[in-house]
Design an enzyme around this catalytic site. Structure first.
Site, PDB file in Angstrom:
ATOM      1  N   GLU A 266       0.820  -1.215   0.000  1.00 35.97           N
ATOM      2  CA  GLU A 266       0.000   0.000   0.000  1.00 35.97           C
ATOM      3  C   GLU A 266       0.856   1.268   0.000  1.00 35.97           C
ATOM      4  O   GLU A 266       0.658   2.180   0.785  1.00 35.97           O
ATOM      5  CB  GLU A 266      -0.957  -0.010   1.201  1.00 35.97           C
ATOM      6  N   ASP A 345      -8.404  -8.964   4.280  1.00 29.89           N
ATOM      7  CA  ASP A 345      -8.104  -7.869   5.207  1.00 29.89           C
ATOM      8  C   ASP A 345      -9.169  -7.727   6.288  1.00 29.89           C
ATOM      9  O   ASP A 345     -10.021  -6.848   6.191  1.00 29.89           O
ATOM     10  CB  ASP A 345      -8.002  -6.553   4.403  1.00 29.89           C
ATOM     11  N   GLU A 373     -12.234  -2.080  12.237  1.00 31.27           N
ATOM     12  CA  GLU A 373     -12.270  -1.363  10.955  1.00 31.27           C
ATOM     13  C   GLU A 373     -13.437  -1.808  10.068  1.00 31.27           C
ATOM     14  O   GLU A 373     -14.162  -0.979   9.528  1.00 31.27           O
ATOM     15  CB  GLU A 373     -10.932  -1.565  10.234  1.00 31.27           C
TER      16      GLU A 373
HETATM   17  C1  GCV Z   1      -2.190   0.567   8.406  1.00 26.34           C
HETATM   18  C2  GCV Z   1      -5.870  -2.003   5.689  1.00 26.34           C
HETATM   19  C3  GCV Z   1      -6.212  -0.694   6.338  1.00 26.34           C
HETATM   20  C4  GCV Z   1      -5.014   0.235   6.354  1.00 26.34           C
HETATM   21  C5  GCV Z   1      -3.861  -0.471   7.060  1.00 26.34           C
HETATM   22  C6  GCV Z   1      -3.568  -1.756   6.305  1.00 26.34           C
HETATM   23  C7  GCV Z   1      -2.466  -2.569   6.947  1.00 26.34           C
HETATM   24  O1  GCV Z   1      -5.687  -1.832   4.328  1.00 26.34           O
HETATM   25  O2  GCV Z   1      -7.302  -0.119   5.691  1.00 26.34           O
HETATM   26  O3  GCV Z   1      -5.381   1.402   7.033  1.00 26.34           O
HETATM   27  O4  GCV Z   1      -2.723   0.339   7.138  1.00 26.34           O
HETATM   28  O5  GCV Z   1      -4.726  -2.547   6.276  1.00 26.34           O
HETATM   29  O6  GCV Z   1      -2.790  -3.545   7.611  1.00 26.34           O
HETATM   30  O7  GCV Z   1      -1.312  -2.248   6.786  1.00 26.34           O
END
Ligand code: GCV
Length: 659
Positions: A266, A345, A373
């Site tokens: 990411e 995720d 989340e």
């Molecule tokens: C910290 C998901 C979340 C991101 C997070 C990522 C991760 O994509 O939306 O906010 O980043 O996981 O676990 O690194």
């Protein structure tokens, strides 16, 4: 103090004010001191007793050490007001003290009345809380206020740091990663002279509760911080930079546990920019921190986040295994791979990541997310411990001996010790720490489960309720019912049958069926007028084959694939009949009507507790359950309408679906 003590309130059980007990502690050190201090606090709160320390052999409570025992284990015997806590080390003594206070509250008896023999020995060597706290004070995916570690690019150290360490230690957490895995801005400088002093203060507080501190670092730190023109793990200058940095860091923060890294994920930099593997990257850091006993926690959340939705062959679910399984055996001993529970995720339902079965010669750790989340963001109740317990129980069938996820990550399967469980924390500076009062059960539960993976979600919930609300039968029964029903209920009115997502992009709250359908993130449901789901069998993306043969066959075959994962593994017609006997579409309609009804029932149940709960707690709960009731209707209607419009098939029971 503008925050609660959560489950460490120690409300009075019976009044024994005026009496004094003595405690002899035969262990030395600050953690042992904390153990005695906790007993003092607990006995004072629960009974009004005074605890005095003594060197006499005849003490009422003796904390002793048996070096043959596990350093974090304890044996407790209590009989007629005399108690011995024997442990393998200071941490064991501290956990023993918390266990004794827990037992007194579970039994609700007077001090002299407790007759009990209890034992503890950690299932997992590392029990980690990951904070996604940024230096500006925000928390990525934080739903309980701002960070209590950082504000305005400064490190905060105050009484709340102590209160936090105490809460974490009380459930057996022994490692804390302070900052967000996405290392941005000032966070790059955490490993520089700018921050060592306050970090040392936090580290000292954590260490006094037996907790080892870790920091997230940026893989490109040699460039961001060191001014090099490269972060190539095979470049000697880069290795030297990390070695020098490690020497500086451990010189200032001796006892630091190590570094955690999110690389090539990411947008975070990583070894792929130089054509290198994750093993090259992780081992570079592993080598640099090894002289100080440091560890590198390397995350496996790596996938292509620039996918084209038109491409039905690329499957994000396959990425973790594809990247890491071929590297099995290539990581240093002080590197541990941290693997999210599922291949996507933290959805409300996912299969277990096949990577747990694909690594035999590599340290690994399970990562779960208690920050909600994708499970209601601490506005909906969603008690996740039964889910984590299912994940731990999953047999990966990957070796001769014990091969559940619990066996694999605890090190039992292959005899390693650099492993365990980690959770993305759900805390913030809200007065109740977790926003939703019931979300604290997830924080409590994670620690308890990571220490003892044989505990059930229900056992943990009962403990947490008793410790948090005292013995009030209607409160305990009602909230136990809500907690235990909450995860299935949340699942029932959100994305169906394992397909996941269907949330609004970016903030991930609330329904949006196509929110990610044409996006680059690789999270698709593939719904059309005939059906939905992702074909991950051999005729589809081939993901099933990443599992060992038993599991691969179970998921590949519709006859054996569990209903709750049916759409994760298969693209099915709306009229396909599940094992439950319902069609896919009728299942969607029924669960969504039912889930919203149950969310409404939660509110009614909570309203019945008004006279029994402290007003501020009741008000907070009431506000959240009212929102959940409304918001579950939004979920119900958006999802039902979407599928009614796609399929044209009405609800068999004729309930209202908006056209
Ligand atoms: C910290 C998901 C979340 C991101 C997070 C990522 C991760 O994509 O939306 O906010 O980043 O996981 O676990 O690194």
């Amino acid at each position: 103090m503008n925050y609660t003590k959560c489950w460490l309130e120690y409300p009075r059980i019976c009044d024994e004010t005026g009496k004094t007990l003595t405690a002899a502690c035969l262990l030395t050190g600050t953690v042992a001191w904390r153990a005695v201090e906790e007993l003092r606090l607990g006995l004072e709160g629960l009974y009004g007793l005074t605890l005095e320390t003594t060197a006499e052999q005849t003490a009422d409570i003796t904390l002793d050490c048996d070096p043959r025992m596990h350093p974090e284990g304890y044996n407790i015997r209590v009989y007629q007001g005399r108690c011995t806590i024997v442990s393998g080390g200071e941490r064991g003594a501290l956990y023993g003290a918390f266990a004794l206070l827990r037992q007194l509250q579970m039994e609700q008896c007077a001090w002299e009345e407790l007759t009990w023999e209890g034992k503890g020995r950690p299932a997992n060597p590392m029990r980690v809380l990951n904070h996604w706290d940024d230096l500006d004070g925000s928390i990525e995916r934080g739903y309980a206020g701002q960070s209590f570690f950082f504000r305005d690019n400064e490190v905060l150290v105050n009484d709340r740091t102590v209160a936090y360490a105490r809460l974490a230690a009380s459930v057996g957490v022994n490692c804390v990663v302070l900052n967000n895995v996405n290392v941005r801005g000032a966070a790059n400088q955490l490993i520089s002279r700018r921050y060592y002093e306050p970090l040392r203060e936090i580290q000292k507080i954590l260490a006094s509760y037996g907790i080892t501190m870790y920091l997230c670092v940026n893989f490109a730190a040699p460039m961001e911080l060191g001014g090099l023109d490269s972060a190539d793990p095979c470049d000697d200058r880069v290795l030297q930079w990390w070695k020098d940095k490690a020497s500086e860091v451990w010189g200032s923060l001796p006892g630091l546990g190590g570094f955690m890294v999110k690389a090539d994920s990411e947008g975070q930099p990583g070894p792929s920019a130089y054509g290198r593997t994750h093993a090259d990257g992780a081992n570079l850091l592993g080598e640099a921190v090894a002289p100080y006993g440091g560890k590198v926690i390397w995350r496996c959340f790596v996938y292509n986040c620039q996918q084209d939705w038109r491409d039905t062959k690329t499957d994000r679910a396959k990425a973790g295994y594809d990247f890491f399984a071929p590297l099995d055996g290539k990581f240093r001993d002080n590197v541990v791979l941290q693997i999210k529970n599922g291949p996507m995720d933290f959805q409300v339902r996912e299969p277990v990541s096949p990577l747990f079965g694909g690594l035999k010669h590599t340290n690994m750790m399970l990562e779960v997310q208690v920050a909600q989340e994708y499970t209601g963001q601490q506005r909906h109740v969603c008690y996740l411990i039964p889910w984590f317990r299912q994940v731990l129980n999953q047999d990966m069938h990957c070796c001769e001996g014990p091969s559940t996820v619990a066996d694999l990550v605890s090190g039992r399967s292959y005899g390693n010790t650099c492993c365990g469980m980690a959770a993305v924390a759900n805390t913030g500076d809200d007065p109740n720490w977790t926003g939703h009062d019931l979300a604290a059960a997830n924080l409590y539960g994670f620690g308890r489960l990571a220490y003892d993976t044989t505990l059930t979600g229900e056992e943990i919930a009962k403990e947490w309720l008793r410790l948090t609300f005292g013995k009030t039968p209607l409160v305990e029964e009602t909230l136990l019912h809500i907690l235990m029903a909450s995860w299935p209920v949340y699942e029932s009115y959100t994305a169906p049958l394992g397909i996941g997502w269907m949330v609004n992009p970016n903030h991930h709250y609330g329904p949006n069926v196509d929110g990610y359908e044409y996006a680059r993130w690789g999270t698709y449901h593939r719904a059309d007028h005939k059906g939905l789901g992702v074909d991950r069998t051999s005729s589809g993306t081939g993901y099933c084959s990443q599992y060992t043969p038993e599991l691969a066959a179970e998921y590949e075959n519709l006859e054996t694939c569990p209903d709750e994962l049916a759409l994760f593994f298969h693209h099915l017609d709306y009229t396909y009949r599940l094992k439950s006997g319902k069609t896919v579409l009728q299942h969607i309609y029924d669960t969504h009507f039912d889930g919203a009804e149950q969310a409404a029932a939660f509110l009614t149940l909570v309203e019945g507790l008004e006279p029994l709960l402290p007003q501020p707690v009741y008000q907070r709960l009431h506000e959240r359950f009212r929102h959940q009731k409304e918001h579950s209707c939004e979920w119900r209607d958006v999802i039902n309408t979407y599928f009614f419009r796609k399929s044209g098939i009405p609800d068999a029971q004729g309930r209202t679906i908006y056209p």
